[in-house]
Enzyme design. Structure first.
Site, PDB file in Angstrom:
ATOM      1  N   GLU A  55       0.777  -1.230   0.000  1.00  0.00           N
ATOM      2  CA  GLU A  55       0.000   0.000   0.000  1.00  0.00           C
ATOM      3  C   GLU A  55       0.816   1.292   0.000  1.00  0.00           C
ATOM      4  OE1 GLU A  55      -3.487   0.354  -0.161  1.00  0.00           O
ATOM      5  OE2 GLU A  55      -3.259  -1.732  -0.759  1.00  0.00           O
ATOM      6  N   SER A 329     -53.374 -22.396  40.963  1.00  0.00           N
ATOM      7  CA  SER A 329     -52.999 -22.839  42.310  1.00  0.00           C
ATOM      8  C   SER A 329     -51.509 -22.788  42.584  1.00  0.00           C
ATOM      9  CB  SER A 329     -53.520 -24.261  42.547  1.00  0.00           C
ATOM     10  OG  SER A 329     -54.932 -24.258  42.611  1.00  0.00           O
TER      11      SER A 329
END
Length: 674
Positions: A55, A329
């Site tokens: 690069e 219950s």
């Protein structure tokens, strides 16, 4: 006039978060950008050299810009000819890292980029620039930064990359999409690009001719498919995200903060929960019937497992956390615990006759099938799930105290307030989720202390700071009140409506729940190590009926699912005993099940609206079995003369429903033949 921007682009520094199972190793989900920032020291020199050779060969010598490359790029922009990059590593970093610089191709933007690059070069070290660059750029395969790229292309950390592998990553930077998974002509182009990087490394002196000759094109791993949430993972992620938000973490933190999130979910137990539901429920189960399961560690409050239903059925509404149905219950133990913590004891007598008239109720309150039990103690009331006994107990202890106990045990006050003044409040007319109910019962397993239910163990940020979740601890009832509540619920599993949930090797306490017309059915129980709730209900609030199995009750399929899950969850775990109840050793204090009487029928919770009551109530229960559950004969040497728990009878868990009305299976006699 062109200062270095003081902010960075969010996308340039964002690190996705990883969410793990409770072991901190198995990945549950990934959120946000795939980037893991690493220091330059962790990037091998040969990887850095490869990127520089590919690069910007003059990186360590230039002033942050390339005069030749920049002139070419500006001329291309002005003339409209084919554009060429010509940017240095510093310029690329400036463009992709700092805020205020767009990606548009214009002379103004280009000159601004050049000026900022020069100022960065003057104010920052070259190593700082290279480190930010390597952590910022996109490499393809969804990988941002060199560490994620190393994992994506070669399945290893960046510090383990070879020269050839590092050169390939450098080659990818120019055309990440094309070289992500090259085939045919793209593969040939990728190989040529790789060779040019290797040769460039020779030209810069990074590699000797001998090293160049030894390099071979690296083998790429197959690209991983995008992370896909399957099964219960979608529900897990929703709960983790919701709890993170409650604890102050924003969505931005989660998606770009690089968090390591360790959840409470146990991968094996999650699988066990799903297997228990799928293997117990028959294939004939209607699609509208939904099943939820939640497992909570009483000592920590951690939700270790759950089953939230089929995501295909409801993507954003699970049956364990989100769905709330009448508790029936299973709410009675909160009433029992409130009484035991306020001066009552297990030998307290309450009115079990049916119907029961209460001043605050417009109509008499019935028991299931209108059955009367007379004056009974709290053990018998719980074992037989006697409605009128618990209404009477609620009146004696005060409904406000019942509500407060349930709230302290983790049931949100908002879900209780609208029902708190109703005489039937102790019977479970309030709606709860499976997680809330399991968390509530975990209080009794944890000696009266409720640990806040939660799904996150720890969060570690990108700097390594670890936040370990400390759940809120709340004393709900005394140790002894919790022990006595547990003792009463042990009788439910030994001799009452919950015999289908027995475990052969260890004690169990629990409670069944069946609401009006079986619109929701529950089994909620625990061992000292784990509290688990199972509920079944329908999307349309109709009766839970399974073809071939009839109308369901808490002691049937919910109890069987509970047992199937707990059998696997408890395998290999030490057998722990529950604390002894009050006045242990005095057999005349509490009722002992009459071995000659019938097993009690399933309980029934009347509708919340008194106008819907009938006296006597229609029989929604299963027919009582003609034989009591198998138990050992009382041991005269035991001080309290209470029979020990034994294994369930062999006929209790058939693979298919039985037509024998005397079998202790919890099945409904009135099912279609065959």
């Amino acid at each position: 006039m062109t200062p270095i921007p003081d902010t960075t682009q969010k996308e340039a520094t964002a690190q996705g978060s990883v969410i793990y199972y409770r072991d901190g190793k198995g990945v549950l989900a990934r959120q946000g950008v795939d980037r893991k920032v690493v220091p330059l020291a962790k990037v091998p020199v040969h990887v850095r050299d490869a990127v520089i050779a590919a690069e910007n060969r003059s990186f360590y010598e230039d002033a942050g810009v390339s005069l030749k490359g920049t002139t070419r790029a500006v001329w291309s922009t002005v003339t409209g000819q084919q554009l060429q990059g010509g940017s240095t590593i510093t310029q690329q970093l400036v463009r992709n890292y700092y805020s205020g610089l767009s990606q548009e191709r214009s002379v103004t933007r280009k000159f601004k980029e050049i000026l900022i690059a020069m100022k960065v070069d003057q104010s920052k070290s070259k190593d700082w620039v290279l480190e930010q660059y390597l952590n910022t750029i996109y490499f393809g395969r969804g990988a941002n930064g060199v560490q994620s790229a190393a994992r994506a292309y070669f399945g290893k950390d960046v510090d383990k990359l070879s020269v050839a592998e590092g050169a390939y990553l450098a080659a990818v930077i120019q055309q990440p999409s094309r070289f992500a998974d090259p085939k045919g002509a793209d593969l040939a182009a990728a190989q040529e690009r790789w060779k040019s990087v290797i040769d460039a490394m020779r030209q810069t002196g990074a590699l000797t001719p001998e090293q160049v000759a030894a390099q071979k094109f690296p083998e790429l791993t197959a690209p991983k498919k995008p992370f896909e949430l399957k099964g219960q993972a979608q529900y897990m992620l929703e709960q983790v995200t919701a709890e993170l938000n409650r604890r102050g973490y924003t969505d931005e933190d989660i998606n770009s903060g690089g968090l390591k999130i360790v959840t409470t979910f146990d991968r094996k137990l999650m699988g066990a929960a799903q297997r228990a539901v799928k293997e117990v429920l028959p294939e004939s189960t209607p699609k509208k019937v939904r099943t939820g399961l939640a497992a909570v560690d009483p000592a920590t409050g951690e939700v270790v497992a759950f089953y939230g239903g089929r995501p295909s059925q409801s993507a954003y509404y699970d049956s364990a956390f989100s769905a709330k149905v009448m508790a029936g219950s299973t709410f009675k133990p909160y009433t029992l615990a409130a009484a035991l913590d306020n001066g009552f004891d297990l030998s307290t007598r309450v009115d079990g006759n049916s119907p029961l008239r209460v001043a605050s109720a417009s109509k008499p309150i019935p028991n299931d099938s209108g059955r009367s039990y007379g004056q009974i103690d709290l053990v018998a009331a719980t074992q037989n799930s006697v409605n009128t006994a618990f209404v009477d107990l609620g009146q004696k202890v005060g409904l406000g105290k019942v509500a407060k106990t349930a709230e302290l045990a983790g049931i949100p006050a908002a879900q209780l307030e609208q029902h708190e003044q109703a005489a039937t409040f102790p019977l479970g007319v309030a709606s709860v989720s499976a997680v809330q109910n399991a968390s509530g019962f975990s209080t009794f397993a944890n000696k009266g202390v409720h640990m806040e239910a939660h799904v996150i163990k720890s969060v570690t940020d990108s700097t390594g700071r670890k936040d370990v979740i400390k759940p809120v601890s709340t004393r709900v009832v005394s140790d002894q009140a919790a022990a006595d509540t547990t003792y009463a619920m042990q009788q439910v599993v030994k001799y009452g409506t919950g015999t289908a949930a027995r475990l052969y090797d260890r004690p169990v306490a629990g409670k069944t729940g069946t609401t009006d017309k079986s619109k929701s059915v529950w089994f909620n129980g625990y061992t000292p190590q784990l509290a688990v709730a199972v509920d079944m209900f329908r999307d349309d609030n109709a009766t839970v009926t399974i073809p071939g199995y009839g109308t369901q009750f808490g002691g049937q399929l919910p109890a069987q699912i509970w047992r199937a899950f707990m059998t696997e969850a408890m395998a290999g775990k030490p057998v722990e005993e529950f604390p002894e109840p009050s006045d242990y050793g005095y057999s005349n204090d509490y009722s002992v099940p009459d071995q000659g009487r019938e097993v009690p029928s399933q309980e029934y919770t009347p509708p919340a609206n008194p106008d819907q009551w009938n006296t006597p109530e229609p029989d929604f229960s299963e027919p009582p079995a003609t034989d009591p559950p198998v138990t050992e004969a009382p041991n005269d040497n035991r001080p309290d003369n209470r029979p020990e728990q034994s294994g369930p009878p062999p006929t209790q868990f058939p693979d298919q429903p039985t037509t024998d009305p005397t079998a202790d299976t919890g099945q409904n006699r009135d099912r279609p033949p065959g």
